[in-house]
Design an enzyme around this catalytic site. Structure first.
Site, short mmCIF file in Angstrom:
data_model
loop_
_atom_site.label_atom_id
_atom_site.label_comp_id
_atom_site.label_asym_id
_atom_site.label_seq_id
_atom_site.Cartn_x
_atom_site.Cartn_y
_atom_site.Cartn_z
N VAL A 275 0.84 -26.61 35.45
CA VAL A 275 0.19 -25.62 36.31
C VAL A 275 1.18 -24.53 36.71
CG1 VAL A 275 -0.84 -25.23 38.57
CG2 VAL A 275 -1.51 -27.20 37.21
N ALA A 276 2.40 -24.96 37.08
CA ALA A 276 3.38 -23.98 37.54
C ALA A 276 3.78 -23.02 36.42
CB ALA A 276 4.61 -24.70 38.07
N GLU A 280 -1.09 -17.75 35.19
CA GLU A 280 -2.53 -17.49 35.39
C GLU A 280 -2.79 -16.16 36.09
OE1 GLU A 280 -1.01 -20.13 36.67
OE2 GLU A 280 -0.99 -19.81 38.82
N ASP A 322 -7.32 23.00 23.96
CA ASP A 322 -7.87 24.35 23.87
C ASP A 322 -6.90 25.28 24.55
OD1 ASP A 322 -10.23 23.71 22.68
OD2 ASP A 322 -11.30 23.42 24.58
N ASN A 694 5.00 -21.83 42.70
CA ASN A 694 4.06 -21.12 41.84
C ASN A 694 3.17 -20.17 42.62
OD1 ASN A 694 2.63 -20.60 39.40
ND2 ASN A 694 1.01 -21.92 40.16
N ASP A 698 5.48 -16.69 42.63
CA ASP A 698 4.94 -16.01 41.44
C ASP A 698 3.85 -15.03 41.83
OD1 ASP A 698 6.46 -17.42 39.77
OD2 ASP A 698 4.81 -18.15 38.51
P1 ATP Z 1 -10.00 28.74 23.15
O1 ATP Z 1 -10.44 28.03 21.90
O2 ATP Z 1 -8.66 29.30 23.10
O3 ATP Z 1 -10.27 27.97 24.38
P2 ATP Z 1 -12.43 30.06 23.12
O4 ATP Z 1 -13.05 28.75 22.96
O5 ATP Z 1 -12.86 30.94 24.25
O6 ATP Z 1 -10.89 30.01 23.17
P3 ATP Z 1 -13.97 31.32 21.23
O7 ATP Z 1 -14.98 31.23 22.30
O8 ATP Z 1 -14.19 30.66 19.94
O9 ATP Z 1 -12.61 30.82 21.77
O10 ATP Z 1 -13.66 32.85 21.04
C1 ATP Z 1 -13.02 33.32 19.90
C2 ATP Z 1 -13.17 34.81 19.74
O11 ATP Z 1 -14.51 35.18 19.93
C3 ATP Z 1 -12.36 35.63 20.73
O12 ATP Z 1 -11.10 35.92 20.20
C4 ATP Z 1 -13.20 36.88 20.87
O13 ATP Z 1 -12.83 37.83 19.90
C5 ATP Z 1 -14.61 36.43 20.60
N1 ATP Z 1 -15.37 36.25 21.83
C6 ATP Z 1 -15.10 35.42 22.84
N2 ATP Z 1 -16.03 35.49 23.80
C7 ATP Z 1 -16.93 36.40 23.39
C8 ATP Z 1 -18.15 36.92 23.93
N3 ATP Z 1 -18.63 36.52 25.10
N4 ATP Z 1 -18.81 37.85 23.22
C9 ATP Z 1 -18.36 38.25 22.03
N5 ATP Z 1 -17.25 37.80 21.48
C10 ATP Z 1 -16.52 36.89 22.13
#
Ligand code: ATP
Length: 868
Positions: A275-276, A280, A322, A694, A698
């Site tokens: 046991v000791a 557990e 991202d 124990n 422990d």
């Molecule tokens: P990350 O991936 O860095 O977080 P994100 O997800 O915002 O960025 P996307 O949304 O794919 O990236 O945007 C990529 C491209 O799309 C940008 O570089 C821009 O040129 C264009 N973009 C972003 N937002 C808009 C919008 N609201 N309207 C039109 N074009 C856009």
């Protein structure tokens, strides 16, 4: 999927329920929650604790002691002592389990989803649990459906019902036509994900009455799965239990054979040793440490949705993040712009006539809004578009004013796969204006001669300054009815570019340095252009010489094998779409690495699920991405991921420290008992003494080690590989040192007490061994809880541990000195000279372990990561 019968639905008025109706229904139907399985009754929990191996053996020992008291006249002390130990063991077990469960229940309430409902004719965001039957819920892409309901209005609503059907192809849903018979395509179900379009639904059932609730009812009955570490520790516990039982059998046999002890006595000592020596408390210490990790991570803005992830995040090798909002501040501002009319780019404050036209197009093709509410700026919409709105404000323009002159007729919304957005407007002369804004390389512009090269050069120069670039194309055409965007955007003219700054979060730079020091590779994944991505990645120290930037287009031309060859060298992926993310995760996983991946959109959900730790954004993330994630960042911040890694590593280390603490002494106990009997000295500890050590020595310190704060060095070591042995990094060595020290020391002390200080008086030797083993192993926790050499800090860091240790030591000393108690445990008063030996001996193991630690530190550098 089996559908429940729909009875006639009373349609709710368009303005939704009133607050009062909603409250009444909440009282009537209860919260919209999946109710967890009921906790088993107390007696069931007690029975469960009593049925684990060591309790069963203790129960048997109680029986045996009663038998001895009845038939051999040994008195009832043993029975009472062992019985109390059994009770204490069960109480400690129940308490530990309850505290772990409390922490985990708190966790669940932290990650509650929200939803938008219309009540009293006002759209409001509520916790999803407050939704009641009859509520009108407003859904848009990225939302999670909060309850089962019927569709009252739908604009291209598509829903992913994989949670219910396993089929992840989005299903189109349309408006209810007949309230007495809703077709399946007119119903939506709780827990499913809106992948596109918008809708208003009326809730029919909530909580456990939903389709998901019925399944959850079944899930409640399935067993919880152990985390990988729990699995490994369970296996370790299995081995140790086998070893302990073997030790018990050996001592039982030796006792009969060498000492001619009676069967009952021999059995008693064999059982007590087993046991000791069984660790557990180990499994419960793992649960408690994980629960503590969850709490500490929550304090640092990382909400864990699965306990497993606490463990996994500590061992990640790669963090794919991202860019926008996570590595940068998401405070976008237009700083410069360029139109083909000028040679050079102009500052955003400087508005040329062509610049004004560019601004008008941008304004018209924007949905974001900034409002002043109670003097506070409230923003609504996409951060990139907010930059446009701010630019308009800077020059006293507004989207509404532009729209008055050119009302919008239709929109092709932005999505991160196509990276553009388009709108059509009616001009006062009856013609139509088509505007497309988006990524430079995705706009279908019909370039005039020489214009492309010039624009490309300007785009690249913006990108090199770490600016996000938005390009604008337009076309004026006669009125048409067509909605075919490919046709509408033919022959697009180029209006110009704007450069948008989104400064890095200042705390990200040290966080990236820390990640690299901890042997973790940070990877940036962005929808932005390569040039922009590269500039920002360099600025924050993520991209260093020798590392590559790859575009999504290039990635798509690679086979999996080609990607595997290069994956370790790529630090930045630009212009990727959500589907590319899964390939990146899988390539790293094929290389045997543990991957964390962030995501916020509805199409990021598969990548979040594929990653070992999927991380969603608490502020900007969609409900769907949060639902798919293991961890949610309440501040959307990359630095928080690193903080969570540090906590995860602390949890892992604390668990290993508990192993080191418990296992070393257990081995020593077996060696001591067997060694002494082999020497012909008889058992150096009585059954009740072993059991007491124990429980006190422990259980208590082992439990509080889970509260140990992290060590500095936790982030100076490479991540723990999936297949790394528990005994790697010096743990095996330290365990051996500890077991040997205690064995030699206690055997020596016993001999000294019995033959040196007295004339063969076993009880004197026993008392000395009892004190040295109980107190010595408790003090030793200070050497174990710090991988660094012991300092004054180590004594101060964990006050709860200190208090519980002092109490436990005081109790041991009381038992060894207070006359009544002494007798119960077969102990005697020690002469002064014995104390002079016992007291330094209590500190000796700590001293030896400290020396061993310093010795090990010499080659620790082998596994510490080089700092760059
Ligand atoms: P990350 O991936 O860095 O977080 P994100 O997800 O915002 O960025 P996307 O949304 O794919 O990236 O945007 C990529 C491209 O799309 C940008 O570089 C821009 O040129 C264009 N973009 C972003 N937002 C808009 C919008 N609201 N309207 C039109 N074009 C856009």
């Amino acid at each position: 999927m089996k559908r429940k019968e729909m009875t006639k639905i009373h349609l709710t008025a368009q303005q939704g329920l009133t607050a009062r109706q909603a409250q009444e229904r909440l009282d009537q139907f209860g919260a919209n929650q999946l109710v967890a399985a009921k906790k088993p009754a107390l007696w069931r929990q007690v029975v469960r604790h009593l049925s684990d191996v060591s309790s069963l053996v203790l129960l048997f020992a109680v029986g045996l002691a009663s038998y001895m008291a009845l038939f051999q006249g040994g008195g009832w002390t043993k029975t009472i002592v062992i019985g109390s130990i059994l009770v204490i063991n069960v109480i400690i077990g129940l308490y530990q389990e309850a505290s772990a469960e409390k922490a985990l229940a708190a966790l669940q309430s932290m990650s509650l989803p929200t939803t938008t409902v219309r009540r009293d004719d006002i759209a409001q965001t509520l916790p999803a649990k407050d939704v009641v039957p009859g509520d009108l819920v407003l859904l848009k892409a990225g939302d999670q459906v909060p309850a089962d309901g019927v569709v009252l209005q739908s604009t291209n609503l598509t829903v992913d019902e994989a949670v219910l059907t396993g089929e992840s192809v989005p299903v189109a849903k349309e408006k209810l036509t007949d309230p007495t018979a809703a077709a399946e395509t007119q119903q939506v179900f709780s827990g499913t994900a809106v992948t596109g379009g918008t809708a208003i639904i009326q809730v029919v059932t909530t909580g456990m009455a939903t389709e998901l609730g019925q399944i959850a009812g079944l899930l409640n009955k399935t067993k919880k799965r152990a985390t990988p570490l729990q699995g490994r520790l369970n296996r370790l516990s299995g081995w140790l239990t086998a070893f302990a039982v073997l030790g018990g059998l050996v001592i039982f046999a030796l006792s009969i054979w060498m000492q001619n002890q009676g069967l009952a006595d021999s059995l008693m000592i064999g059982i007590s040793l087993a046991v000791a020596a069984v660790p557990e408390t180990l499994p419960i210490i793992v649960t408690i440490s994980l629960a503590h990790g969850v709490k500490r991570m929550a304090k640092r803005n990382a909400i864990m949705r699965r306990v497993n992830a606490v463990e996994t995040i500590g061992g990640v090798d790669v963090i794919a993040s991202d860019k926008t909002g996570t590595l940068t501040q998401n405070q976008m501002t237009i700083t410069r712009y360029w139109t083909p009319n000028t040679q050079n780019a102009l500052a955003a404050e400087d508005l040329s006539p062509a610049g004004e036209q560019l601004m008008r197009y941008l304004g018209l093709a924007t949905n974001a809004e900034i409002q002043l509410i109670d003097g506070q700026e409230e923003t609504m919409g996409d951060p990139t578009e907010l930059a446009i709105v701010r630019w308009l404000k800077q020059h006293d323009r507004s989207r509404q004013a532009f729209e008055k002159q050119a009302p919008r007729l239709a929109e092709d919304p932005f999505d991160s796969t196509k990276k553009t957005m388009a709108t059509i407007h009616r001009l006062s002369d009856g013609q139509q204006l088509v505007i497309v804004k988006g990524a430079f390389d995705r706009l279908p512009i019909a370039w005039e001669t020489g214009q492309l090269a010039q624009a490309q050069a300007m785009h690249d120069s913006f990108g090199q300054q770490a600016l996000r670039v938005l390009s604008v194309g337009y076309r004026v055409m006669p009125a048409t009815q067509t909605h075919d965007w490919a046709e509408l955007t033919q022959g697009l003219k180029f209006a110009g570019l704007v450069g948008i700054i989104d400064p890095p979060r200042p705390e990200v730079i040290p966080a990236i340095r820390e990640a690299k020091r901890a042997g973790i590779k940070p990877v940036m994944i962005t929808g932005d252009h390569m040039v922009t991505a590269e500039a920002i990645a360099k600025e924050i120290g993520l991209l260093t010489p020798g590392q590559l930037v790859m575009s999504g287009d290039e990635l798509r031309t690679l086979t999996d094998a080609q990607l595997d060859d290069q994956i370790a060298d790529i630090a930045v992926y630009a212009r990727v779409s959500p589907t590319d993310k899964i390939r990146i995760v899988q390539a790293w996983q094929r290389a045997g690495k543990t991957v964390a991946m962030t995501g916020d959109g509805v199409n990021d959900a598969p990548a979040l699920k594929a990653a070992d730790v999927g991380i969603a954004m608490g502020i900007t993330g969609t409900e769907v991405s949060k639902g798919a994630a293991d961890m949610v960042l309440t501040d959307d911040n990359f630095a928080t991921i690193i903080a969570a890694v540090r906590e995860g590593r602390t949890v892992y280390q604390n668990i290993l420290k508990a192993v080191e603490f418990l296992v070393g002494v257990n081995f020593a106990q077996i060696f001591l008992m067997v060694g002494a009997v082999l020497m012909g000295w008889g058992a150096p500890l009585l059954a009740e003494q072993l059991l007491l050590i124990n429980v006190l020595a422990d259980g208590i310190p082992g439990f509080y080690i889970s509260r140990e704060p992290g060590e500095k060095e936790a982030m100076a070591q490479p991540p723990v590989a999936n297949d790394e042995s528990l005994f790697a990094r010096g743990l095996g060595g330290r365990l051996a040192v500890r077991a040997v020290t205690f064995t030699v020391l206690t055997l020596g002390i016993y001999a000294l007490g019995r033959f040196g200080l007295s004339n063969g008086q076993a009880t004197l030797g026993m008392t000395m061994v009892f004190l040295v083993l109980a107190v010595g192993s408790m003090i030793d926790i200070y050497a174990i809880k710090d991988r660094q050499p012991l300092t004054r800090q180590s004594l101060r860091r964990n006050p709860t541990l200190n208090v519980s240790m002092l109490l436990a030591i005081a109790l041991v000393l009381a038992i060894a000195t207070v006359p009544g108690l002494q007798g119960m445990f077969g102990l005697v008063s020690l002469p002064a000279v014995a104390w002079l030996i016992v007291i330094p001996a209590m500190f000796l193991p700590t001293l030896v372990l400290e020396i061993a630690k310093r010795w090990q530190r010499r080659d620790t550098q082998n596994w510490l990561v080089e700092t760059d």
